[in-house]
Enzyme design. Sequence first.
Site, PDB file in Angstrom:
ATOM      1  CG  HIS A   7      -0.293   0.063   2.540  1.00 35.58           C
ATOM      2  ND1 HIS A   7      -0.035  -1.077   3.283  1.00 35.58           N
ATOM      3  CD2 HIS A   7       0.184   1.089   3.296  1.00 35.58           C
ATOM      4  CE1 HIS A   7       0.544  -0.748   4.425  1.00 35.58           C
ATOM      5  NE2 HIS A   7       0.700   0.567   4.456  1.00 35.58           N
ATOM      6  CG  HIS A  79       3.933   4.305   5.625  1.00 34.28           C
ATOM      7  ND1 HIS A  79       3.041   4.800   6.547  1.00 34.28           N
ATOM      8  CD2 HIS A  79       3.475   3.062   5.315  1.00 34.28           C
ATOM      9  CE1 HIS A  79       2.091   3.898   6.783  1.00 34.28           C
ATOM     10  NE2 HIS A  79       2.332   2.833   6.048  1.00 34.28           N
ATOM     11  CD  GLU A 130       3.627  -0.906   7.390  1.00 33.60           C
ATOM     12  OE1 GLU A 130       3.014  -0.092   6.665  1.00 33.60           O
ATOM     13  OE2 GLU A 130       3.068  -1.543   8.304  1.00 33.60           O
TER      14      GLU A 130
END
Lengths: 134, 134
Positions: A7, A79, A130
Amino acid sequence: MIGRLNHVAIAVPDLEAAAAQYRDTLGAKVNAPQHEPDHGVTVVFIELPNTKVELLYPLGDNSPIAGFLEKNPSGGIHHICYEVDDILAARDQLQASGARVLGTGEPKIGAHGKPVLFLHPKDFTGTLVELEQV
Amino acid sequence: MIGRLNHVAIAVPDLEAAAAQYRDTLGAKVNAPQHEPDHGVTVVFIELPNTKVELLYPLGDNSPIAGFLEKNPSGGIHHICYEVDDILAARDQLQASGARVLGTGEPKIGAHGKPVLFLHPKDFTGTLVELEQV
């Protein structure tokens, strides 16, 4: 090592307005807000055919995105999340290369119920990355 | 209206170092640099299973990313690109909703040889959004 882009996370100052914009103006499939008190955010998932966009809004007093929104009052990309098969192997390989892992270095359970780690933005092109084990 | 996430573009201050990091540390498939003088950037495409990351580095004297790198010397996510089927219909619908299209409002031919438009970040959660007709 890295697999799919899981994502892109966008911090927003007005979750309802941002969700409406993606739903009504861009015609995307927008889900209902999910409160994630353990992560200090309320999240709206936007499903694209090949990946997700996550709209993030602060929840509670110690939200990890509050400072970001102070610096970026219009919002912005917070992020990106890449998938990995083995997060401990990924961490060890990254640390061996000199990359810093944020926090204790131990994976936490992320908003999707899976182990995640964050890498230091200074070590990755100014980008908060991440890693999520899938 | 929007379809796939075509790419995430990350502006970087050192293209070779960033490409090496994605290739060697993250183990991604990293392509050779492509000079795009018409767009003022040199681009390295990183192929993920479901989308692309594009590393951008300034090319020439009037690069559109030079100012971004001055403000973000470590680099950072510059824009995200969504695919659309009909870029003129998308533009008209966006403008009718009050969203601003950058430049003349006419699509240009982007780095992939396809018509593109950029939307004003202030109208989209502080995020520079590119639309590409596929």
